[in-house]
Every structure is written in C-alpha cells, then in structure tokens.
Scaffold this motif. Structure first.
Motif, PDB file in Angstrom:
ATOM      1  N   ILE A  28       0.780  -1.306  -0.126  1.00  0.00           N
ATOM      2  CA  ILE A  28      -0.193   0.175  -0.297  1.00  0.00           C
ATOM      3  C   ILE A  28       1.140   0.979  -0.125  1.00  0.00           C
ATOM      4  O   ILE A  28       1.736   1.637   0.434  1.00  0.00           O
ATOM      5  N   ASP A  29       0.566   2.115  -0.825  1.00  0.00           N
ATOM      6  CA  ASP A  29       1.241   3.295  -0.866  1.00  0.00           C
ATOM      7  C   ASP A  29      -0.135   4.244  -0.150  1.00  0.00           C
ATOM      8  O   ASP A  29      -0.941   4.331  -0.978  1.00  0.00           O
ATOM      9  N   ALA A  30       0.388   4.837   0.843  1.00  0.00           N
ATOM     10  CA  ALA A  30      -0.740   5.103   1.803  1.00  0.00           C
ATOM     11  C   ALA A  30      -1.504   6.837   0.903  1.00  0.00           C
ATOM     12  O   ALA A  30      -1.428   7.287   2.298  1.00  0.00           O
ATOM     13  N   THR A  31      -0.060   7.305   1.168  1.00  0.00           N
ATOM     14  CA  THR A  31       0.564   9.000   0.361  1.00  0.00           C
ATOM     15  C   THR A  31       0.592   9.184  -0.951  1.00  0.00           C
ATOM     16  O   THR A  31       1.529   9.560  -1.426  1.00  0.00           O
ATOM     17  N   ALA A  32      -0.082   8.612  -2.483  1.00  0.00           N
ATOM     18  CA  ALA A  32      -0.044   8.257  -3.720  1.00  0.00           C
ATOM     19  C   ALA A  32       0.846  10.108  -3.879  1.00  0.00           C
ATOM     20  O   ALA A  32       1.315   9.474  -4.666  1.00  0.00           O
ATOM     21  N   GLY A  33       0.139  10.895  -3.800  1.00  0.00           N
ATOM     22  CA  GLY A  33       1.239  11.584  -4.372  1.00  0.00           C
ATOM     23  C   GLY A  33       0.789  11.969  -5.919  1.00  0.00           C
ATOM     24  O   GLY A  33      -0.150  11.779  -6.444  1.00  0.00           O
ATOM     25  N   LYS A  34       2.320  12.105  -6.258  1.00  0.00           N
ATOM     26  CA  LYS A  34       2.220  12.471  -7.693  1.00  0.00           C
ATOM     27  C   LYS A  34       2.843  10.848  -8.960  1.00  0.00           C
ATOM     28  O   LYS A  34       2.976  10.153  -9.705  1.00  0.00           O
ATOM     29  N   GLY A  35       2.983   9.634  -7.669  1.00  0.00           N
ATOM     30  CA  GLY A  35       3.066   7.709  -7.965  1.00  0.00           C
ATOM     31  C   GLY A  35       4.087   7.317  -7.947  1.00  0.00           C
ATOM     32  O   GLY A  35       4.231   6.184  -8.448  1.00  0.00           O
ATOM     33  N   ARG A  36       5.219   8.251  -7.784  1.00  0.00           N
ATOM     34  CA  ARG A  36       6.523   7.567  -7.764  1.00  0.00           C
ATOM     35  C   ARG A  36       6.897   6.818  -7.058  1.00  0.00           C
ATOM     36  O   ARG A  36       7.346   5.445  -7.343  1.00  0.00           O
ATOM     37  N   ASP A  37       6.492   7.020  -5.811  1.00  0.00           N
ATOM     38  CA  ASP A  37       6.068   5.373  -4.611  1.00  0.00           C
ATOM     39  C   ASP A  37       5.229   4.357  -5.146  1.00  0.00           C
ATOM     40  O   ASP A  37       5.881   3.129  -4.943  1.00  0.00           O
ATOM     41  N   ALA A  38       4.326   5.052  -5.644  1.00  0.00           N
ATOM     42  CA  ALA A  38       3.838   3.708  -5.861  1.00  0.00           C
ATOM     43  C   ALA A  38       4.065   2.823  -7.351  1.00  0.00           C
ATOM     44  O   ALA A  38       3.832   1.446  -7.077  1.00  0.00           O
ATOM     45  N   ILE A  56      -5.871  11.556  -0.812  1.00  0.00           N
ATOM     46  CA  ILE A  56      -6.835  12.417  -0.440  1.00  0.00           C
ATOM     47  C   ILE A  56      -7.715  13.853  -1.114  1.00  0.00           C
ATOM     48  O   ILE A  56      -8.225  14.139  -1.792  1.00  0.00           O
ATOM     49  N   GLN A  57      -7.117  13.553  -2.471  1.00  0.00           N
ATOM     50  CA  GLN A  57      -6.619  14.927  -3.434  1.00  0.00           C
ATOM     51  C   GLN A  57      -6.969  14.103  -4.699  1.00  0.00           C
ATOM     52  O   GLN A  57      -6.341  13.662  -5.732  1.00  0.00           O
ATOM     53  N   ALA A  58      -8.061  14.956  -5.418  1.00  0.00           N
ATOM     54  CA  ALA A  58      -8.357  14.333  -7.005  1.00  0.00           C
ATOM     55  C   ALA A  58      -7.596  14.349  -8.031  1.00  0.00           C
ATOM     56  O   ALA A  58      -6.397  13.213  -8.650  1.00  0.00           O
ATOM     57  N   GLN A  81      -9.403   7.708  -4.367  1.00  0.00           N
ATOM     58  CA  GLN A  81      -9.267   9.027  -3.647  1.00  0.00           C
ATOM     59  C   GLN A  81      -9.712   8.665  -2.847  1.00  0.00           C
ATOM     60  O   GLN A  81     -11.539   7.758  -2.693  1.00  0.00           O
ATOM     61  N   ALA A  82      -9.152   8.472  -1.219  1.00  0.00           N
ATOM     62  CA  ALA A  82      -9.776   8.486   0.511  1.00  0.00           C
ATOM     63  C   ALA A  82      -9.421   8.952   0.668  1.00  0.00           C
ATOM     64  O   ALA A  82      -7.815   9.062   0.780  1.00  0.00           O
ATOM     65  N   CYS A  83      -9.153   8.880   1.854  1.00  0.00           N
ATOM     66  CA  CYS A  83      -8.337   9.615   3.644  1.00  0.00           C
ATOM     67  C   CYS A  83      -8.093   8.035   4.153  1.00  0.00           C
ATOM     68  O   CYS A  83      -8.120   7.011   4.159  1.00  0.00           O
ATOM     69  N   HIS A  84      -6.497   8.295   3.858  1.00  0.00           N
ATOM     70  CA  HIS A  84      -6.048   6.969   4.431  1.00  0.00           C
ATOM     71  C   HIS A  84      -5.891   7.014   6.311  1.00  0.00           C
ATOM     72  O   HIS A  84      -6.060   5.641   6.470  1.00  0.00           O
ATOM     73  N   PHE A 101       4.382   5.832   3.774  1.00  0.00           N
ATOM     74  CA  PHE A 101       3.907   7.050   4.194  1.00  0.00           C
ATOM     75  C   PHE A 101       4.497   7.844   4.001  1.00  0.00           C
ATOM     76  O   PHE A 101       5.920   7.939   4.439  1.00  0.00           O
ATOM     77  N   ASN A 102       4.136   8.987   2.927  1.00  0.00           N
ATOM     78  CA  ASN A 102       5.626   9.541   3.265  1.00  0.00           C
ATOM     79  C   ASN A 102       4.565  11.073   2.976  1.00  0.00           C
ATOM     80  O   ASN A 102       4.111  11.629   1.878  1.00  0.00           O
ATOM     81  N   PHE A 103       4.405  11.572   4.114  1.00  0.00           N
ATOM     82  CA  PHE A 103       3.186  12.385   4.742  1.00  0.00           C
ATOM     83  C   PHE A 103       3.666  13.484   4.109  1.00  0.00           C
ATOM     84  O   PHE A 103       4.515  13.781   3.046  1.00  0.00           O
ATOM     85  N   GLY A 104       2.704  14.668   4.274  1.00  0.00           N
ATOM     86  CA  GLY A 104       3.372  16.367   3.264  1.00  0.00           C
ATOM     87  C   GLY A 104       2.080  15.825   2.043  1.00  0.00           C
ATOM     88  O   GLY A 104       1.134  15.964   2.752  1.00  0.00           O
ATOM     89  N   LEU A 106       0.905  17.641  -1.492  1.00  0.00           N
ATOM     90  CA  LEU A 106       0.861  17.136  -3.303  1.00  0.00           C
ATOM     91  C   LEU A 106       2.934  17.755  -3.653  1.00  0.00           C
ATOM     92  O   LEU A 106       2.417  19.225  -3.471  1.00  0.00           O
ATOM     93  N   PRO A 107       3.442  17.153  -3.761  1.00  0.00           N
ATOM     94  CA  PRO A 107       5.073  17.918  -4.594  1.00  0.00           C
ATOM     95  C   PRO A 107       4.376  18.414  -6.015  1.00  0.00           C
ATOM     96  O   PRO A 107       4.033  18.369  -6.832  1.00  0.00           O
ATOM     97  N   GLY A 108       4.403  20.192  -6.037  1.00  0.00           N
ATOM     98  CA  GLY A 108       4.178  20.917  -7.047  1.00  0.00           C
ATOM     99  C   GLY A 108       2.607  21.243  -6.930  1.00  0.00           C
ATOM    100  O   GLY A 108       2.325  21.979  -8.313  1.00  0.00           O
TER     101      GLY A 108
END
Ligand SMILES: C[S@@+](CC[C@H](N)C(=O)[O-])C[C@H]1O[C@@H](n2cnc3c(N)ncnc32)[C@H](O)[C@@H]1O
Length: 191
Positions: A28-38, A56-58, A81-84, A101-104, A106-108
């Motif tokens: 599980i990537d619980a903070t998908a962001g730009k998808g690099r960890d996924a 959490i963000q579309a 799209q969901a809250c972890h 978990f890579n908190f914080g 969304l880069p950019g």
C-alpha cells in the motif's frame, strides 16, 4: 531503486522496502501524490503482485494513475481517492506485506493541503493492523514549513506506545545534518 547521494529519508525508505518486499507481494502507498512511490512498489511486487494507492486529492489520484499507465504497470494497482485513516476499508487485517507513508503535501501542488496529525495517527494505527507478520512499513515525517510540527509531534508521541511484543519501531536521525531534516521511521511486524 533510486540511489541518490546524499542519501535522504525517502531513499532510506526505498532501501528498506526493497530489502523486504518480494515478487507477488501486496503493498500500500498511503500517500500516492505524484505516484512515484506507487510506481516503485509496483515494480517491487512484479506481475503477480498488487498495489493499493490512496490519496485524499483528486489531482494526486489522476497523476498517479497517469504515471502508472505510462510505465505500463497500472494493471498491478488500484488507485483510490480516500483519506488514509480509512485504510481498513480497503484491505483486511494481516494481509499486507508493505506500507509506505510519505506525509506532507503534493509535490508541485497546493501546499495548504497536507496530511494532519489526527488522520495521520489514525492511519498509522489502521496500517499496523493490516500488516502481515513479517510485513514492513515506512514513514517519512516532514515538518517545519507550512505543515508546522503538530503532525510530527503526534506521530512521535504515538509510535513509542506501539506494542513491542508485536512490532519493532525504529526511528532514524541524520545527526550530522542541520535544518528540518525529514525523519524516517521503519516498522516491522514481528508477531
Ligand atoms: C509528499 S506527498 C506523497 C508523495 C508521493 N508518495 C509520490 O511518490 O509522489 C503527500 C501526499 O499525501 C496526501 N495526503 C494528505 N493527507 C492525506 C490523507 N488524509 N489521506 C491520504 N492522502 C493524504 C497529499 O494529498 C499528498 O499528495
């Protein structure tokens, strides 16, 4: 695996994941962001593995889906799209090999939308339950800019209370670096 110098918190997390996750794993990537960890996890789990990525963000869901599609691994992943803090709705207890978990923020993206203490602690609590025995989790804790220190402090207050009979929790410190160096945390489910 990225192997940048100097080694940073995320690089350490990747090394820890790579040392534990094998082909066929469920991660599980619980903070998908730009998808690099996924993407990193999709490559680790291989054709027979599965990755669940949440954000959490579309916009993050769209960016993650686009990256995984461009890299030809989208069929290994479910991006939602969901809250972890709701992680327990998406996976069964004791079934997950690795969680990042890579908190914080969304880069950019919008720096005013970032992870928060209450939902982050709830999410880590839920994630602990989902890990298999032998499963691992990494946390990258960012602090000191727009997100302040509340999330870091809440997580660092919660983590020492995790049952040591079942989990090993390790915190890393870059003791010869200055500034708000992100804090890496590594968890292993032992029993
Ligand atoms: C530092 S970024 C993650 C970077 C990402 N792993 C990557 O590889 O690009 C943090 C992400 O956490 C997301 N986030 C913040 N609060 C969240 C929550 N409650 N549930 C799920 N995701 C959340 C943000 O929207 C942001 O995209």
């Amino acid at each position: 695996m990225e192997n940048k110098f100097p080694l940073n918190t995320l690089g350490l997390s990747h090394q820890f994941m790579a040392a534990h996750i094998r082909e066929g794993a469920f991660c599980i990537d619980a903070t998908a962001g730009k998808g690099r960890d996924a993407l990193f996890l999709c490559r680790l789990v291989g054709e027979s593995g599965r990755v669940l990525a949440l954000d959490i963000q579309a916009d993050a869901v769209a960016q993650t889906t686009a990256l995984l599609t461009a890299e030809g691994v989208a069929h290994r992943a479910q991006v939602v799209q969901a809250c972890h803090s709701r992680l327990g709705d998406y996976a069964a207890p004791g079934t997950v090999d690795g969680i990042m978990f890579n908190f914080g923020w969304l880069p950019g993206g919008d720096h005013t939308t970032f992870s928060h203490a209450a939902t982050s602690v709830a999410a880590v609590r839920a994630a602990l339950d989902l890990l298999k025995v032998g499963g691992v989790m990494t946390l990258c804790l960012y602090y000191g800019r727009e997100n302040g220190t509340a999330e870091r402090d809440a997580l660092l207050a919660f983590l020492p209370t995790v049952d040591s009979r079942c989990y090993t929790v390790i915190r890393g410190d870059f003791i010869n670096r200055t500034g708000d160096v992100p804090i890496p945390v590594f968890v292993i489910r032992e029993a």
